[in-house]
Write an enzyme that holds these catalytic residues in place. Structure first.
Site, PDB file in Angstrom:
ATOM      1  N   SER A  95      54.069  56.735  38.335  1.00 17.57           N
ATOM      2  CA  SER A  95      53.019  57.726  38.102  1.00 17.57           C
ATOM      3  C   SER A  95      51.819  57.421  38.975  1.00 17.57           C
ATOM      4  O   SER A  95      51.553  56.275  39.329  1.00 17.57           O
ATOM      5  CB  SER A  95      52.601  57.733  36.632  1.00 17.57           C
ATOM      6  OG  SER A  95      52.057  56.482  36.280  1.00 17.57           O
ATOM      7  N   CYS A  96      51.079  58.470  39.323  1.00 11.94           N
ATOM      8  CA  CYS A  96      49.876  58.328  40.129  1.00 11.94           C
ATOM      9  C   CYS A  96      48.668  58.365  39.211  1.00 11.94           C
ATOM     10  O   CYS A  96      48.187  59.437  38.839  1.00 11.94           O
ATOM     11  CB  CYS A  96      49.769  59.461  41.150  1.00 11.94           C
ATOM     12  SG  CYS A  96      51.027  59.427  42.416  1.00 11.94           S
ATOM     13  N   CYS A  97      48.186  57.198  38.815  1.00 12.14           N
ATOM     14  CA  CYS A  97      46.967  57.113  38.018  1.00 12.14           C
ATOM     15  C   CYS A  97      47.031  58.009  36.790  1.00 12.14           C
ATOM     16  O   CYS A  97      46.054  58.670  36.434  1.00 12.14           O
ATOM     17  CB  CYS A  97      45.751  57.480  38.874  1.00 12.14           C
ATOM     18  SG  CYS A  97      45.613  56.494  40.369  1.00 12.14           S
ATOM     19  N   GLY A  98      48.192  58.101  36.174  1.00 12.18           N
ATOM     20  CA  GLY A  98      48.325  58.879  34.953  1.00 12.18           C
ATOM     21  C   GLY A  98      48.410  60.370  35.165  1.00 12.18           C
ATOM     22  O   GLY A  98      48.318  61.148  34.218  1.00 12.18           O
ATOM     23  N   LYS A  99      48.616  60.819  36.420  1.00 13.76           N
ATOM     24  CA  LYS A  99      48.591  62.252  36.697  1.00 13.76           C
ATOM     25  C   LYS A  99      49.966  62.896  36.645  1.00 13.76           C
ATOM     26  O   LYS A  99      50.138  64.045  37.015  1.00 13.76           O
ATOM     27  CB  LYS A  99      47.969  62.501  38.081  1.00 13.76           C
ATOM     28  CG  LYS A  99      46.495  62.110  38.133  1.00 13.76           C
ATOM     29  CD  LYS A  99      45.905  62.424  39.486  1.00 13.76           C
ATOM     30  CE  LYS A  99      44.433  62.061  39.524  1.00 13.76           C
ATOM     31  NZ  LYS A  99      43.827  62.345  40.832  1.00 13.76           N
TER      32      LYS A  99
END
Length: 260
Positions: A95-99
């Site tokens: 995941s990208c920083c929770g995105k």
């Protein structure tokens, strides 16, 4: 070739882009094959080996020679990263920083991409237009064939080096190899690019350490997610006197507002 234009068919000679398969052998062992345009091959191989962290230092390359007849790049090197082969094609999604479910496709990319330090470099909107025009003027192979991607490394004075290749990432590796061989820092430079900003290109920029990438074309959604994570400024659709600044806009100064 046979060309057809305005209801008239005619036979003409034409220049086309060349594809060349080059297999890299390190200390006699085959590592991988790159399909590329066959120029500046030593720069390409050096840039690839260092950007992918197969080697850590340009000094680790003790000998590099190209056998164009057999399509081989022979490299004698020290301190070879043996983990590279294990991770070369291992899929890795995070995941990208929770995105959401976006991120690196390959584990080797996750291991080697750098997060940029904040805002060591700033350029103007007019710089973007000027650098893109210089790239266009230097793109002789593209003008002759229409079959390659062009990239340039620029500083405030203009183009430092420009390279072309059928592979977007190859053009960047050639630039990186040139910089390594000539001890040129990339940290105060801008990458100018003719093709779209894909995730592959964005990750390559992070690996070699460029914090601003400017393109004539569009970015992809994944590339922008990665740029946001990695601290890279992305500028796209630089055409005429218009452009879009997508991520980390504070590195581009001029008549615009807002930041990300």
């Amino acid at each position: 070739m046979l060309t057809y234009e305005n209801n008239v068919a005619s036979w003409v000679e034409d220049k086309v882009a060349t594809e060349f398969a080059c297999t890299i052998k390190i200390n006699g062992e085959e590592y991988t094959t790159i399909v590329c345009t066959p120029d500046h091959l030593e720069e390409l191989i050096a840039g690839f080996l260092l950007s992918e962290k197969i080697l850590s230092r340009i000094e680790d390359i003790k000998n590099l020679w190209i056998d164009e007849r057999d399509g081989l790049a022979h490299v004698t090197a020290e301190n070879v990263n043996e983990l590279f082969k294990r991770f070369l094609t291992k899929r890795y999604i995070t995941s990208c920083c929770g995105k959401g479910r976006t991120g690196f496709y390959f584990l080797n990319d996750a291991r080697t991409a750098k997060v940029m330090k904040p805002y060591r470099l700033s350029i103007s909107i007019e710089d973007c237009f000027r650098m893109m025009e210089q790239l266009h003027q230097s793109a002789t192979v593209f003008q002759e064939t229409g079959g390659v991607h062009n990239a340039a490394l620029c500083d405030q004075n203009g183009i430092v080096v420009t390279r072309a290749d059928i592979g977007r990432h190859n053009a960047l590796d050639k630039i990186y190899g040139y910089c390594l061989q000539n001890q040129i820092s990339l940290h105060d430079k801008v990458l100018i690019f003719s093709g779209r900003i894909s995730s592959e290109i964005l990750i390559k920029c992070a690996k070699i350490g460029c914090e601003i990438v400017v393109s004539k074309s569009a970015p992809t959604e994944l590339a922008l997610d990665l740029a946001d994570q990695l601290g890279i400024t992305t500028v796209g659709f630089v055409r005429g006197k218009s452009l879009n600044i997508y991520t980390h806009t504070d590195r581009i100064h001029g008549k615009h507002g807002g930041s990300s």
